[in-house]
Design a protein around this motif. Structure first.
Motif, PDB file in Angstrom:
ATOM      1  N   ILE A 327      17.712  36.894 -58.091  1.00 49.03           N
ATOM      2  CA  ILE A 327      17.305  38.062 -57.316  1.00 49.03           C
ATOM      3  C   ILE A 327      16.345  37.595 -56.224  1.00 49.03           C
ATOM      4  O   ILE A 327      15.583  36.640 -56.418  1.00 49.03           O
ATOM      5  N   PRO A 328      16.358  38.199 -55.051  1.00 47.00           N
ATOM      6  CA  PRO A 328      15.446  37.750 -53.980  1.00 47.00           C
ATOM      7  C   PRO A 328      13.987  37.926 -54.401  1.00 47.00           C
ATOM      8  O   PRO A 328      13.605  38.956 -54.950  1.00 47.00           O
ATOM      9  N   TYR A 329      13.189  36.905 -54.153  1.00 46.34           N
ATOM     10  CA  TYR A 329      11.771  36.976 -54.473  1.00 46.34           C
ATOM     11  C   TYR A 329      10.926  37.355 -53.260  1.00 46.34           C
ATOM     12  O   TYR A 329       9.743  37.676 -53.397  1.00 46.34           O
ATOM     13  N   THR A 330      11.514  37.319 -52.068  1.00 42.16           N
ATOM     14  CA  THR A 330      10.813  37.732 -50.863  1.00 42.16           C
ATOM     15  C   THR A 330      11.849  37.990 -49.776  1.00 42.16           C
ATOM     16  O   THR A 330      13.035  37.706 -49.939  1.00 42.16           O
ATOM     17  N   SER A 331      11.375  38.528 -48.672  1.00 38.97           N
ATOM     18  CA  SER A 331      12.216  38.762 -47.499  1.00 38.97           C
ATOM     19  C   SER A 331      11.524  38.146 -46.298  1.00 38.97           C
ATOM     20  O   SER A 331      10.333  38.381 -46.075  1.00 38.97           O
ATOM     21  N   GLN A 332      12.251  37.354 -45.519  1.00 36.59           N
ATOM     22  CA  GLN A 332      11.670  36.624 -44.399  1.00 36.59           C
ATOM     23  C   GLN A 332      12.199  37.159 -43.078  1.00 36.59           C
ATOM     24  O   GLN A 332      13.356  37.566 -42.978  1.00 36.59           O
ATOM     25  N   PRO A 605      20.667  35.118 -65.745  1.00 36.88           N
ATOM     26  CA  PRO A 605      20.192  36.434 -66.213  1.00 36.88           C
ATOM     27  C   PRO A 605      18.750  36.422 -66.695  1.00 36.88           C
ATOM     28  O   PRO A 605      17.948  37.284 -66.305  1.00 36.88           O
ATOM     29  N   LEU A 606      18.377  35.446 -67.534  1.00 34.99           N
ATOM     30  CA  LEU A 606      17.011  35.405 -68.037  1.00 34.99           C
ATOM     31  C   LEU A 606      16.038  35.002 -66.933  1.00 34.99           C
ATOM     32  O   LEU A 606      14.908  35.521 -66.871  1.00 34.99           O
ATOM     33  N   ALA A 607      16.449  34.091 -66.053  1.00 35.60           N
ATOM     34  CA  ALA A 607      15.584  33.705 -64.932  1.00 35.60           C
ATOM     35  C   ALA A 607      15.307  34.890 -64.021  1.00 35.60           C
ATOM     36  O   ALA A 607      14.194  35.021 -63.484  1.00 35.60           O
ATOM     37  N   ASP A 608      16.276  35.763 -63.828  1.00 38.53           N
ATOM     38  CA  ASP A 608      16.060  36.957 -63.011  1.00 38.53           C
ATOM     39  C   ASP A 608      15.002  37.876 -63.630  1.00 38.53           C
ATOM     40  O   ASP A 608      14.195  38.488 -62.913  1.00 38.53           O
ATOM     41  N   ILE A 609      15.008  37.969 -64.950  1.00 37.25           N
ATOM     42  CA  ILE A 609      14.019  38.822 -65.621  1.00 37.25           C
ATOM     43  C   ILE A 609      12.612  38.286 -65.384  1.00 37.25           C
ATOM     44  O   ILE A 609      11.687  39.031 -65.021  1.00 37.25           O
ATOM     45  N   TYR A 610      12.438  36.983 -65.572  1.00 38.59           N
ATOM     46  CA  TYR A 610      11.118  36.385 -65.350  1.00 38.59           C
ATOM     47  C   TYR A 610      10.725  36.453 -63.877  1.00 38.59           C
ATOM     48  O   TYR A 610       9.553  36.703 -63.542  1.00 38.59           O
ATOM     49  N   LEU A 611      11.682  36.231 -62.992  1.00 39.88           N
ATOM     50  CA  LEU A 611      11.379  36.250 -61.561  1.00 39.88           C
ATOM     51  C   LEU A 611      10.970  37.646 -61.108  1.00 39.88           C
ATOM     52  O   LEU A 611      10.066  37.802 -60.276  1.00 39.88           O
ATOM     53  N   GLY A 618       2.616  40.181 -58.214  1.00 38.24           N
ATOM     54  CA  GLY A 618       2.048  39.717 -56.950  1.00 38.24           C
ATOM     55  C   GLY A 618       1.833  38.224 -56.846  1.00 38.24           C
ATOM     56  O   GLY A 618       1.153  37.764 -55.913  1.00 38.24           O
ATOM     57  N   LEU A 619       2.393  37.440 -57.757  1.00 37.53           N
ATOM     58  CA  LEU A 619       2.189  35.992 -57.700  1.00 37.53           C
ATOM     59  C   LEU A 619       2.886  35.366 -56.504  1.00 37.53           C
ATOM     60  O   LEU A 619       2.382  34.404 -55.912  1.00 37.53           O
ATOM     61  N   VAL A 620       4.050  35.886 -56.133  1.00 31.93           N
ATOM     62  CA  VAL A 620       4.782  35.314 -55.006  1.00 31.93           C
ATOM     63  C   VAL A 620       3.978  35.466 -53.718  1.00 31.93           C
ATOM     64  O   VAL A 620       3.881  34.529 -52.907  1.00 31.93           O
ATOM     65  N   GLU A 621       3.382  36.626 -53.525  1.00 37.20           N
ATOM     66  CA  GLU A 621       2.571  36.833 -52.330  1.00 37.20           C
ATOM     67  C   GLU A 621       1.363  35.899 -52.312  1.00 37.20           C
ATOM     68  O   GLU A 621       0.996  35.347 -51.264  1.00 37.20           O
ATOM     69  N   LYS A 622       0.756  35.693 -53.480  1.00 33.67           N
ATOM     70  CA  LYS A 622      -0.383  34.787 -53.572  1.00 33.67           C
ATOM     71  C   LYS A 622       0.039  33.359 -53.264  1.00 33.67           C
ATOM     72  O   LYS A 622      -0.639  32.631 -52.521  1.00 33.67           O
ATOM     73  N   TRP A 623       1.148  32.900 -53.819  1.00 36.83           N
ATOM     74  CA  TRP A 623       1.630  31.535 -53.578  1.00 36.83           C
ATOM     75  C   TRP A 623       2.042  31.356 -52.121  1.00 36.83           C
ATOM     76  O   TRP A 623       1.880  30.266 -51.557  1.00 36.83           O
ATOM     77  N   LEU A 624       2.582  32.406 -51.518  1.00 35.22           N
ATOM     78  CA  LEU A 624       2.950  32.320 -50.108  1.00 35.22           C
ATOM     79  C   LEU A 624       1.711  32.138 -49.237  1.00 35.22           C
ATOM     80  O   LEU A 624       1.712  31.320 -48.303  1.00 35.22           O
ATOM     81  N   ASN A 625       0.652  32.874 -49.535  1.00 34.02           N
ATOM     82  CA  ASN A 625      -0.591  32.708 -48.778  1.00 34.02           C
ATOM     83  C   ASN A 625      -1.178  31.316 -48.973  1.00 34.02           C
ATOM     84  O   ASN A 625      -1.715  30.714 -48.025  1.00 34.02           O
ATOM     85  N   ASP A 626      -1.077  30.789 -50.194  1.00 33.48           N
ATOM     86  CA  ASP A 626      -1.580  29.439 -50.446  1.00 33.48           C
ATOM     87  C   ASP A 626      -0.792  28.396 -49.666  1.00 33.48           C
ATOM     88  O   ASP A 626      -1.367  27.436 -49.138  1.00 33.48           O
TER      89      ASP A 626
END
Length: 701
Positions: A327-332, A605-611, A618-626
């Motif tokens: 599943i997409p984790y962000t949009s660019q 399937p399981l990776a999508d659940i965790y993602l 909000g971890l993706v946004e934090k990692w993107l800022n880092d």
């Protein structure tokens, strides 16, 4: 589901019509009866675990009598899609009826699949066809006959995708032992353990005497705990998804997708083994080669060398056809980096604080006010003359000197129209008058005009300060229409990007006609700096190449000047010969970004659940800022350097000074010519009595 039921009834009719022909062939053989019983028990175990919509059965004429009335009675009216194939049918290219039935089963969400084919080659070709074209749901549960032909090395890739499978292997009763009975060995693929050169199945349970021996869960989840298995992960350096930084002789890999990978490896208990594809700088994501294979990152996935792929993969039909995407984790925001115009407006610094209409208003007020001052001064001068002549009468004995008495105090400032305009202009420049003029009307007008001048000058100075302190305004390309009208050549990576622009139906199709494929982004940045190119990529990566190129230029200039110039001087030197890079504010398209898995991967399937959980907290946004923090900090430093004062911003003052010198020289030359050609040739001219000359000249006027 109604269509599935119709298919069941039609299949039942076909079973009853052909069952009579099968009796002579299977006469005296009880194997299919035992197969029916074990199959019923296996399916019951699957039905108890989750909600099942329907069951897909694929069989041939040999095993058709397994599915008789007793089987359907034990299935509790569960919808069944029955597909009967001929023994000579090539299932790598099935006929229309078989293909439509498989599609219908996939559409209805049938799970599990029961495949009973006497010919193991038919089964293998069916699985290859279903996997290649996604006709079969490889993540569903499968029940099929054990056949060594299914475990050939060419088919090992299938058992990395179809992991929820039970192989039924029939064993006859032991000869010579009366109480021994036939039994079935139930085995599965050894996932997550990698398959080496030889496929060795793993026993799950044994079925004998109508029951299971160990009572284990037949279709256990094999992806929740991978038991520390090593998974090959291919990555591509592309900011901000994957950021590679060199540390001594080793490379440190970071970025948003690396953080996501570390989280998944911890939750799913696997060890990632990172590697880059061969010639990653050249092939990058990879393209289709003449022999039909792929290079680069996609080639590693399609060849089965990697389990996961990291590298800013776009969630689009092209990638979905070749691999599986999470599943997409962000949009660019994908846009162009374009050159800034070299137009230098520093020479207009003095007029930039006000707009054109403001300058017109100031000029009109200057002319009108100067004319009013002149009119009031002439009125007061005439009034004084009238009072003088009225008081003295027409006395003819008044000396000539009396007629030239001094004019009233201060009125000479505005007595002539030219002087009136000049002194009015002087007040606009906050230059005080040499004397306060006579007359209350002129004094009141002077006071209010001074208030106007103060407000105007304060506004002008504030605007001028902002212009001198801030970077000069840039002429940039910020919309697609401006990019189309600019006629610059556009480019980006990959033929798929070019095809995206060419197949568009709006104005960006024009961009596709002049779109060029380029593999090196820094070479593209150099072409952009020369003002002939525009490069296409995501906004964060464009910021990265822009900042990195600017810093590399600074380092080169610093080395060439032996550290004798500071960063500000280097920037000025570099900007003289090249254009600055600018990222368009308009997005061409916002594209979702995902992590790649190999085709039909059971991990998705399981990776999508965790993602999804990672994104929600909000971890993706934090990692993107880092990941973007070092780039943004360098970009801020660059803007601070641009805000410093330099000599170029004072070009307007020097131009005004030069214009003043030039006009003054012309006026001086004109006065010299007038003195020598006009004044000296006058018959009344006497250089020893200049006062008498000007007195006579004034009387003539």
């Amino acid at each position: 589901m109604e269509r599935a039921m119709v298919g069941v009834f039609f299949s039942l009719k076909y079973i009853y019509s052909t069952n009579a022909n099968m009796v002579p062939i299977l006469k005296g053989i009880q194997r299919n009866k035992d197969l029916q019983l074990v199959l019923i028990d296996v399916l019951k175990d699957s039905l108890q675990q989750e909600d099942v919509k329907c069951i897909a059965v694929i069989c041939d004429a040999v095993y058709l009598n397994v599915f008789d009335g007793a089987f359907y009675k034990r299935m509790y009216d569960m919808p069944i899609v029955m597909i009967v194939v001929e023994e000579y049918e090539d299932l790598l290219s099935p006929n229309f009826d078989t293909l439509e039935s498989l599609r219908e089963a996939r559409k209805e969400g049938c799970d599990p699949y029961v495949i009973l084919l006497a010919n193991g080659l038919q089964t293998s070709r069916l699985l290859r066809f279903g996997d290649r074209y996604r006709i079969l749901d490889t993540r569903a549960k499968y029940v099929m006959l054990h056949d060594y032909r299914l475990f050939h090395s060419d088919l090992h890739y299938l058992w990395k995708r179809i992991v929820n499978v039970i192989f039924l292997r029939y064993h006859n009763k032991i000869t010579g032992i009366l109480k021994s009975k036939a039994w079935f060995d139930l085995s599965t693929v050894p996932f997550p353990n990698p398959i080496k050169k030889i496929f060795v199945s793993r026993r799950v349970d044994i079925w004998r005497n109508g029951r299971f021996h160990y009572n284990r869960t037949l279709f256990a989840d094999k992806t929740s705990n991978l038991n520390g298995e090593v998974l090959d992960v291919v990555y591509l350096d592309h900011v901000p998804s994957v950021v590679v930084t060199k540390s001594n002789d080793s490379d440190k890999v970071g970025g948003v997708e690396i953080e996501i990978l570390n989280t998944l490896s911890e939750k799913m208990n696997f060890v990632p083994k990172l590697y880059q594809p061969i010639n990653a700088d050249l092939h990058k994501w990879g393209t289709k080669l003449p022999n039909g294979s792929f290079s680069g990152l996609l080639g590693e996935m399609l060849n089965g060398n990697a389990d996961l792929a990291l590298g800013n993969l776009q969630y689009n039909p092209y990638h979905l056809e070749l691999t599986d995407l999470s599943i997409p984790y962000t949009s660019q925001c994908w846009t162009f980096i374009t050159p800034e115009a070299l137009t230098d407006n520093s020479w207009k610094t003095l007029i930039l604080p006000f707009t054109l209409y403001m300058w017109i208003a100031v000029l009109l007020v200057l002319l009108i006010t100067g004319t009013i001052f002149y009119g009031l001064a002439r009125y007061y001068m005439n009034l004084q003359e009238y009072k003088k002549y009225n008081r003295l009468g027409n006395d003819q004995n008044i000396a000539s000197d009396d007629t030239n008495d001094a004019k009233p105090v201060g009125l000479y400032l505005f007595g002539q129209i030219i002087n009136s305009i000049l002194y009015t202009y002087g007040m606009l420049l906050v230059v005080s008058l040499p004397k306060l003029p006579t007359g209350w009307s002129i004094r009141l007008l002077t006071g209010w005009y001074w208030l106007y001048c103060i407000l105007l000058v304060v506004s002008y100075r504030a605007s001028m300060t902002a212009i001198l302190a801030n970077p000069a305004p840039r002429v940039t390309i910020d919309t697609l229409k401006e990019l189309v009208d600019s006629k610059v050549t556009c480019g980006g990576w990959g033929t798929e990007t070019k095809r995206f622009f060419e197949e568009s139906t709006d104005e960006i199709q024009t961009i596709g006609n002049r779109f060029e494929v380029i593999n090196d982004p820094f070479e593209a940045a150099n072409k952009v700096s020369r003002g002939v190119y525009a490069y296409y990529d995501n906004e964060d990566f464009l910021k990265y190449i822009s900042v990195k190129r600017k810093n590399s230029l600074i380092n080169v200039e610093r080395d060439s000047f032996n550290d004798t110039m500071n960063i500000t001087d280097v920037e000025v030197a570099s900007s003289d010969s090249e254009r600055n890079l600018h990222i368009m504010s308009d997005c061409v398209v916002n594209i979702p970004i995902s992590i790649g898995f190999h085709k039909n991967s059971p991990l998705k399937p399981l990776a999508d659940i965790y993602l999804r959980r990672i994104v929600e907290v909000g971890l993706v946004e934090k990692w993107l800022n880092d990941a973007m923090y070092p780039i943004k900090s360098l970009q801020l430093n660059e803007e601070e350097i641009k805000a410093l004062m330099n000599l170029r911003k004072l070009y307007g003052a020097f131009i005004a000074l030069a214009a003043g010198y030039f006009l003054s020289c012309i006026c001086l030359i004109g006065e010299v010519i007038h003195w020598n050609c006009v004044v000296k040739r006058d018959p009344y001219f006497d250089k020893y009595a200049m006062d008498i000359y000007y007195m006579k000249k004034n009387k003539k006027q």
